[in-house]
Design a protein around this motif. Structure first.
Motif, PDB file in Angstrom:
ATOM      1  N   THR A   5       0.837  -1.208   0.000  1.00  0.00           N
ATOM      2  CA  THR A   5       0.000   0.000   0.000  1.00  0.00           C
ATOM      3  C   THR A   5       0.866   1.249   0.000  1.00  0.00           C
ATOM      4  O   THR A   5       0.618   2.201  -0.753  1.00  0.00           O
ATOM      5  CB  THR A   5      -0.935   0.014   1.214  1.00  0.00           C
ATOM      6  N   ARG A   6       1.900   1.253   0.850  1.00  0.00           N
ATOM      7  CA  ARG A   6       2.801   2.408   0.893  1.00  0.00           C
ATOM      8  C   ARG A   6       3.530   2.596  -0.432  1.00  0.00           C
ATOM      9  O   ARG A   6       3.699   3.725  -0.908  1.00  0.00           O
ATOM     10  CB  ARG A   6       3.799   2.238   2.037  1.00  0.00           C
ATOM     11  N   MET A   7       3.968   1.496  -1.042  1.00  0.00           N
ATOM     12  CA  MET A   7       4.639   1.584  -2.333  1.00  0.00           C
ATOM     13  C   MET A   7       3.704   2.142  -3.395  1.00  0.00           C
ATOM     14  O   MET A   7       4.087   2.984  -4.221  1.00  0.00           O
ATOM     15  CB  MET A   7       5.140   0.205  -2.751  1.00  0.00           C
ATOM     16  N   ALA A  26       8.772  14.559   0.318  1.00  0.00           N
ATOM     17  CA  ALA A  26       7.370  14.158   0.223  1.00  0.00           C
ATOM     18  C   ALA A  26       7.269  12.671  -0.092  1.00  0.00           C
ATOM     19  O   ALA A  26       6.431  11.947   0.474  1.00  0.00           O
ATOM     20  CB  ALA A  26       6.661  14.983  -0.845  1.00  0.00           C
ATOM     21  N   LEU A  27       8.122  12.210  -0.974  1.00  0.00           N
ATOM     22  CA  LEU A  27       8.138  10.793  -1.330  1.00  0.00           C
ATOM     23  C   LEU A  27       8.451   9.934  -0.110  1.00  0.00           C
ATOM     24  O   LEU A  27       7.802   8.902   0.117  1.00  0.00           O
ATOM     25  CB  LEU A  27       9.173  10.564  -2.433  1.00  0.00           C
ATOM     26  N   ALA A  28       9.425  10.363   0.685  1.00  0.00           N
ATOM     27  CA  ALA A  28       9.799   9.621   1.885  1.00  0.00           C
ATOM     28  C   ALA A  28       8.650   9.579   2.893  1.00  0.00           C
ATOM     29  O   ALA A  28       8.398   8.545   3.516  1.00  0.00           O
ATOM     30  CB  ALA A  28      11.041  10.245   2.512  1.00  0.00           C
ATOM     31  N   ARG A  29       7.945  10.708   3.051  1.00  0.00           N
ATOM     32  CA  ARG A  29       6.822  10.735   3.997  1.00  0.00           C
ATOM     33  C   ARG A  29       5.719   9.771   3.566  1.00  0.00           C
ATOM     34  O   ARG A  29       5.149   9.047   4.392  1.00  0.00           O
ATOM     35  CB  ARG A  29       6.262  12.151   4.099  1.00  0.00           C
ATOM     36  N   ILE A  30       5.400   9.758   2.291  1.00  0.00           N
ATOM     37  CA  ILE A  30       4.342   8.876   1.803  1.00  0.00           C
ATOM     38  C   ILE A  30       4.739   7.417   1.953  1.00  0.00           C
ATOM     39  O   ILE A  30       3.925   6.567   2.347  1.00  0.00           O
ATOM     40  CB  ILE A  30       4.023   9.205   0.330  1.00  0.00           C
ATOM     41  N   ALA A  31       6.004   7.117   1.643  1.00  0.00           N
ATOM     42  CA  ALA A  31       6.471   5.733   1.707  1.00  0.00           C
ATOM     43  C   ALA A  31       6.782   5.288   3.133  1.00  0.00           C
ATOM     44  O   ALA A  31       7.037   4.111   3.373  1.00  0.00           O
ATOM     45  CB  ALA A  31       7.719   5.572   0.838  1.00  0.00           C
ATOM     46  N   CYS A  32       6.786   6.238   4.093  1.00  0.00           N
ATOM     47  CA  CYS A  32       7.103   5.953   5.499  1.00  0.00           C
ATOM     48  C   CYS A  32       8.502   5.351   5.643  1.00  0.00           C
ATOM     49  O   CYS A  32       8.726   4.415   6.428  1.00  0.00           O
ATOM     50  CB  CYS A  32       6.067   5.017   6.120  1.00  0.00           C
ATOM     51  N   CYS A  33       9.435   5.874   4.869  1.00  0.00           N
ATOM     52  CA  CYS A  33      10.822   5.443   4.942  1.00  0.00           C
ATOM     53  C   CYS A  33      11.673   6.529   4.304  1.00  0.00           C
ATOM     54  O   CYS A  33      11.139   7.508   3.783  1.00  0.00           O
ATOM     55  CB  CYS A  33      11.036   4.097   4.233  1.00  0.00           C
ATOM     56  N   TYR A  36      15.837   7.114  -0.036  1.00  0.00           N
ATOM     57  CA  TYR A  36      16.771   6.115  -0.556  1.00  0.00           C
ATOM     58  C   TYR A  36      16.219   4.708  -0.382  1.00  0.00           C
ATOM     59  O   TYR A  36      16.320   3.868  -1.281  1.00  0.00           O
ATOM     60  CB  TYR A  36      18.118   6.231   0.152  1.00  0.00           C
ATOM     61  N   ASN A  37      15.608   4.437   0.784  1.00  0.00           N
ATOM     62  CA  ASN A  37      15.074   3.103   0.997  1.00  0.00           C
ATOM     63  C   ASN A  37      13.933   2.812   0.033  1.00  0.00           C
ATOM     64  O   ASN A  37      13.770   1.684  -0.436  1.00  0.00           O
ATOM     65  CB  ASN A  37      14.606   2.938   2.446  1.00  0.00           C
ATOM     66  N   PHE A  38      13.138   3.852  -0.286  1.00  0.00           N
ATOM     67  CA  PHE A  38      12.089   3.649  -1.285  1.00  0.00           C
ATOM     68  C   PHE A  38      12.718   3.351  -2.636  1.00  0.00           C
ATOM     69  O   PHE A  38      12.239   2.465  -3.364  1.00  0.00           O
ATOM     70  CB  PHE A  38      11.186   4.878  -1.390  1.00  0.00           C
ATOM     71  N   TYR A  39      13.763   4.086  -3.006  1.00  0.00           N
ATOM     72  CA  TYR A  39      14.461   3.809  -4.266  1.00  0.00           C
ATOM     73  C   TYR A  39      14.951   2.363  -4.293  1.00  0.00           C
ATOM     74  O   TYR A  39      14.858   1.682  -5.317  1.00  0.00           O
ATOM     75  CB  TYR A  39      15.648   4.752  -4.430  1.00  0.00           C
ATOM     76  N   ARG A  40      15.514   1.911  -3.166  1.00  0.00           N
ATOM     77  CA  ARG A  40      16.027   0.534  -3.101  1.00  0.00           C
ATOM     78  C   ARG A  40      14.895  -0.477  -3.256  1.00  0.00           C
ATOM     79  O   ARG A  40      14.993  -1.427  -4.024  1.00  0.00           O
ATOM     80  CB  ARG A  40      16.742   0.296  -1.768  1.00  0.00           C
ATOM     81  N   MET A  41      13.840  -0.294  -2.466  1.00  0.00           N
ATOM     82  CA  MET A  41      12.723  -1.227  -2.551  1.00  0.00           C
ATOM     83  C   MET A  41      12.163  -1.276  -3.966  1.00  0.00           C
ATOM     84  O   MET A  41      11.881  -2.345  -4.501  1.00  0.00           O
ATOM     85  CB  MET A  41      11.629  -0.836  -1.552  1.00  0.00           C
ATOM     86  N   PHE A  42      11.998  -0.105  -4.558  1.00  0.00           N
ATOM     87  CA  PHE A  42      11.435  -0.034  -5.911  1.00  0.00           C
ATOM     88  C   PHE A  42      12.297  -0.810  -6.893  1.00  0.00           C
ATOM     89  O   PHE A  42      11.784  -1.618  -7.680  1.00  0.00           O
ATOM     90  CB  PHE A  42      11.322   1.427  -6.347  1.00  0.00           C
ATOM     91  N   SER A  43      13.606  -0.589  -6.851  1.00  0.00           N
ATOM     92  CA  SER A  43      14.474  -1.238  -7.829  1.00  0.00           C
ATOM     93  C   SER A  43      14.539  -2.747  -7.629  1.00  0.00           C
ATOM     94  O   SER A  43      14.550  -3.505  -8.602  1.00  0.00           O
ATOM     95  CB  SER A  43      15.883  -0.635  -7.772  1.00  0.00           C
ATOM     96  N   PHE A  44      14.541  -3.195  -6.363  1.00  0.00           N
ATOM     97  CA  PHE A  44      14.626  -4.631  -6.124  1.00  0.00           C
ATOM     98  C   PHE A  44      13.305  -5.334  -6.447  1.00  0.00           C
ATOM     99  O   PHE A  44      13.293  -6.491  -6.868  1.00  0.00           O
ATOM    100  CB  PHE A  44      15.047  -4.912  -4.691  1.00  0.00           C
ATOM    101  N   ILE A  45      12.189  -4.667  -6.264  1.00  0.00           N
ATOM    102  CA  ILE A  45      10.899  -5.274  -6.566  1.00  0.00           C
ATOM    103  C   ILE A  45      10.610  -5.266  -8.058  1.00  0.00           C
ATOM    104  O   ILE A  45      10.055  -6.228  -8.609  1.00  0.00           O
ATOM    105  CB  ILE A  45       9.769  -4.554  -5.795  1.00  0.00           C
ATOM    106  N   THR A  46      11.000  -4.207  -8.756  1.00  0.00           N
ATOM    107  CA  THR A  46      10.613  -4.032 -10.165  1.00  0.00           C
ATOM    108  C   THR A  46      11.725  -4.326 -11.158  1.00  0.00           C
ATOM    109  O   THR A  46      11.473  -4.380 -12.360  1.00  0.00           O
ATOM    110  CB  THR A  46      10.140  -2.593 -10.419  1.00  0.00           C
ATOM    111  N   ASP A  47      12.965  -4.494 -10.685  1.00  0.00           N
ATOM    112  CA  ASP A  47      14.125  -4.702 -11.558  1.00  0.00           C
ATOM    113  C   ASP A  47      14.429  -3.495 -12.436  1.00  0.00           C
ATOM    114  O   ASP A  47      15.019  -3.628 -13.515  1.00  0.00           O
ATOM    115  CB  ASP A  47      13.951  -5.946 -12.445  1.00  0.00           C
ATOM    116  N   ILE A  48      14.026  -2.323 -12.016  1.00  0.00           N
ATOM    117  CA  ILE A  48      14.356  -1.093 -12.715  1.00  0.00           C
ATOM    118  C   ILE A  48      14.500   0.008 -11.673  1.00  0.00           C
ATOM    119  O   ILE A  48      13.776   0.008 -10.673  1.00  0.00           O
ATOM    120  CB  ILE A  48      13.269  -0.720 -13.764  1.00  0.00           C
TER     121      ILE A  48
END
Length: 308
Positions: A5-7, A26-33, A36-48
């Motif tokens: 949901t956060r992603m 703003a991105l960090a507040r929405i993602a609750c992290c 950088y951690n959102f960037y990491r999660m995004f890349s590892f989940i989506t492969d991009i």
């Protein structure tokens, strides 16, 4: 609020701002992290990477607008974040294989990258080994680098004032091996503290342990501090008491270390975390190494807490 949901909410923010500025805070507040951690999660989940995803989405929308309106190329360039028609045209041609002028003329093949959506995919193709441990607070010390989430380098805090611009932590490791800084840190590390295995290497890595400027993250090539460590000239940081989920690797050739670490990260973010009864306590994680001159072993430690 669960991870997916956060992603999804964070990605909705990105999509809503493709024609404007994407505010890292703003991105960090929405993602609750951290961002950088959102960037990491995004890349590892989506492969991009998120940066590449944003680029592709902007150029996809630009191509649609180019063919469906009389908008000027210069206006389109500015709308989608490019400084000039030249840089926009270059990026457009790299992605689509044709110039904006050729795309407008029609009868050409363009690429469309749709919006990503997040959902749980049950694979079950391979078991995941992990353990959960609670550890008291401890300290690490070493060489600290501040890096940009988009991969462009910032100056790292390297001993002997020989810092160079590095685009990622892997380059920090390579530089420190080449200039002798790694060996010096290993010699200054001292004994391993009692809460870790005595078979470990002296040098490890820790990431995202403090807040940095939006669009950046912190990484330290580090040693655990013990009673006989020599810390003069190094950056020292406190790691608070946490519960850690620890993912061990199989043994590997050292040349494959980046691939192994990336694969463990990917499985943590895309398979374990979305379905676990835990969530990340913050973005902090450690790379804890062991092995010999030929074969390596790594554990990834993630600070977690029970979901409420």
């Amino acid at each position: 609020m669960d991870l997916l949901t956060r992603m999804s909410l964070a990605l909705a923010y990105v999509e809503d701002n493709l024609t404007g500025e994407i505010d890292q805070e703003a991105l960090a507040r929405i993602a609750c992290c951290s961002s950088y951690n959102f960037y990491r999660m995004f890349s590892f989940i989506t492969d991009i990477s998120l940066t590449e995803y944003i680029r592709r989405r902007r150029l996809t929308l630009a191509a649609i607008e180019l063919q469906s309106s009389n908008v000027k190329v210069i206006d389109l360039a500015l709308k989608y974040g490019y400084d000039s028609p030249v840089s926009f045209s270059r990026a457009f041609q790299t992605l689509h294989g044709v110039t904006p002028t050729e795309a407008r003329a029609g009868s050409v093949t363009l690429k469309a990258y749709p919006r990503i959506s997040f959902q749980i995919s049950i694979k079950g193709e391979k078991e995941m080994d992990y353990r959960i441990e609670s550890k008291e607070a401890f300290q690490v010390f070493g060489y600290e680098g501040i890096f940009k989430t988009d991969g462009s380098g910032l100056k790292a805090d390297i001993l002997h004032d020989n810092a160079v611009h590095q685009s990622n932590p892997h380059e920090m490791w390579n530089q420190n091996h080449a200039n002798g800084a790694y060996e010096k840190l290993a010699a200054d590390a001292g004994d391993l503290p009692p809460f870790v295995s005595p078979d470990l290497c002296r040098i490890h890595g820790v990431c995202d342990y403090k807040q940095t400027q939006p669009g950046t993250f912190v990484y330290m090539q580090c040693a655990f501090r013990s009673k006989n460590s020599r810390i003069d000239g190094y950056t020292v940081t406190d790691i608070p008491a946490y519960t850690w989920v620890i993912f061990p690797s199989k043994k590997f050739k050292w040349g494959k270390v980046v691939e192994v670490v990336d694969n463990l990260n990917k499985r943590f973010y895309s398979e374990w975390l979305p379905t676990a009864e835990y969530e990340q306590a913050n973005g902090i994680n450690l790379e804890v190494y062991s092995g010999d001159s030929d074969m390596g072993y790594v554990e990834l430690w993630y600070a977690v807490k029970k979901k409420v």
